[in-house]
Write a protein that holds these residues in place. Structure first.
Motif, mmCIF file in Angstrom:
data_model
loop_
_atom_site.group_PDB
_atom_site.id
_atom_site.type_symbol
_atom_site.label_atom_id
_atom_site.label_comp_id
_atom_site.label_asym_id
_atom_site.label_seq_id
_atom_site.Cartn_x
_atom_site.Cartn_y
_atom_site.Cartn_z
ATOM 1 N N ASP A 91 42.358 35.838 35.777
ATOM 2 C CA ASP A 91 43.495 36.136 36.650
ATOM 3 C C ASP A 91 42.980 36.744 37.960
ATOM 4 O OD1 ASP A 91 45.495 38.476 37.555
ATOM 5 O OD2 ASP A 91 46.639 36.782 36.750
ATOM 6 N N GLY A 92 43.233 36.065 39.066
ATOM 7 C CA GLY A 92 42.720 36.492 40.359
ATOM 8 C C GLY A 92 43.210 37.865 40.794
ATOM 9 N N ASP A 93 44.470 38.188 40.523
ATOM 10 C CA ASP A 93 45.003 39.500 40.910
ATOM 11 C C ASP A 93 44.346 40.619 40.107
ATOM 12 O OD1 ASP A 93 46.694 38.346 42.794
ATOM 13 O OD2 ASP A 93 48.405 38.278 41.427
ATOM 14 N N ALA A 94 44.168 40.403 38.816
ATOM 15 C CA ALA A 94 43.513 41.404 37.976
ATOM 16 C C ALA A 94 42.048 41.560 38.383
ATOM 17 C CB ALA A 94 43.622 41.020 36.498
ATOM 18 N N ARG A 95 41.408 40.453 38.720
ATOM 19 C CA ARG A 95 40.010 40.500 39.173
ATOM 20 C C ARG A 95 39.905 41.278 40.487
ATOM 21 N NH1 ARG A 95 38.808 35.484 38.398
ATOM 22 N NH2 ARG A 95 39.362 34.770 40.473
ATOM 23 N N VAL B 40 35.545 41.575 35.972
ATOM 24 C CA VAL B 40 35.347 40.739 37.158
ATOM 25 C C VAL B 40 34.891 39.348 36.739
ATOM 26 C CG1 VAL B 40 34.059 40.433 39.323
ATOM 27 C CG2 VAL B 40 34.875 42.715 38.661
ATOM 28 N N PHE B 41 33.765 39.261 36.032
ATOM 29 C CA PHE B 41 33.178 37.950 35.771
ATOM 30 C C PHE B 41 33.757 37.231 34.561
ATOM 31 C CE2 PHE B 41 30.450 39.735 38.889
ATOM 32 C CZ PHE B 41 30.171 38.645 39.684
ATOM 33 N N ASN B 42 34.508 37.919 33.719
ATOM 34 C CA ASN B 42 35.228 37.252 32.626
ATOM 35 C C ASN B 42 36.730 37.179 32.905
ATOM 36 O OD1 ASN B 42 33.121 36.581 30.892
ATOM 37 N ND2 ASN B 42 33.179 38.546 29.839
ATOM 38 N N GLN B 43 37.160 37.668 34.042
ATOM 39 C CA GLN B 43 38.596 37.735 34.338
ATOM 40 C C GLN B 43 39.072 36.464 35.033
ATOM 41 O OE1 GLN B 43 41.970 38.164 34.142
ATOM 42 N NE2 GLN B 43 41.294 40.257 33.694
ATOM 43 N N ALA C 6 38.357 46.254 43.439
ATOM 44 C CA ALA C 6 38.728 47.408 44.267
ATOM 45 C C ALA C 6 38.344 48.718 43.583
ATOM 46 C CB ALA C 6 40.221 47.374 44.574
ATOM 47 N N GLU C 7 38.402 48.741 42.270
ATOM 48 C CA GLU C 7 38.067 49.952 41.515
ATOM 49 C C GLU C 7 36.562 50.117 41.325
ATOM 50 O OE1 GLU C 7 38.432 51.449 36.931
ATOM 51 O OE2 GLU C 7 40.091 50.268 37.731
ATOM 52 N N LEU C 8 35.859 49.019 41.060
ATOM 53 C CA LEU C 8 34.466 49.081 40.656
ATOM 54 C C LEU C 8 33.460 48.965 41.798
ATOM 55 C CD1 LEU C 8 34.764 46.745 37.538
ATOM 56 C CD2 LEU C 8 34.664 49.249 37.545
#
Length: 126
Positions: free
Chosen positions: A25-29, A20-23, A34-36
């Motif tokens: 790419d907005g879609d990957a984040r 999340v905080f190192n990602q 959604a998972e975490l």
């Protein structure tokens, strides 16, 4: 009746820091959020209360944009926790540069996902 199994605090909080905080790419984040995170998480920052996955994603993206492409959050040791409350200490700054900020994430975990996240910043050194 025995208590439910404790979540894997280290895995969850490290995944949050990395995915999340190192990602960048907005879609990957968004997929990581959604998972975490639970459906309606709340993040408490020193200056704001941020509600919802999309708002947390926007804050993370803005931080990364603000501090540049080499800025990274790095965990300082394993996360620990019990009874649904976990903490992970971290530092951040340029990948190969000096530490710009240190702090800790403290998370309330509900059903194996982050429900509330407090971002605690340490005072600047010196």
């Amino acid at each position: 009746m025995p208590d439910a199994a404790e979540p894997d605090y280290d895995h969850l909080l490290r995944a949050n820091l990395d995915r999340v905080f190192n990602q960048r790419d907005g879609d990957a984040r968004a997929a990581a959020l959604a998972e975490l995170y639970v459906d309606q998480p709340v993040m408490y920052e020193p200056e704001a209360i941020v509600e919802g996955r999309a708002a947390i994603s926007a804050i993370a993206g803005a931080l990364l944009d603000r501090f540049g492409p080499d800025f990274v959050f790095t965990p300082d040791g394993p996360a620990v926790g019990h009874h649904g409350l976990g903490t992970l200490h971290w530092h951040a700054g340029p990948k190969d540069g000096p530490v710009a900020v240190t702090g800790a994430d403290v998370a309330q975990i509900t059903d194996g996902r982050i429900a509330r996240l407090w971002v605690l910043l340490n005072p600047p050194a010196g």
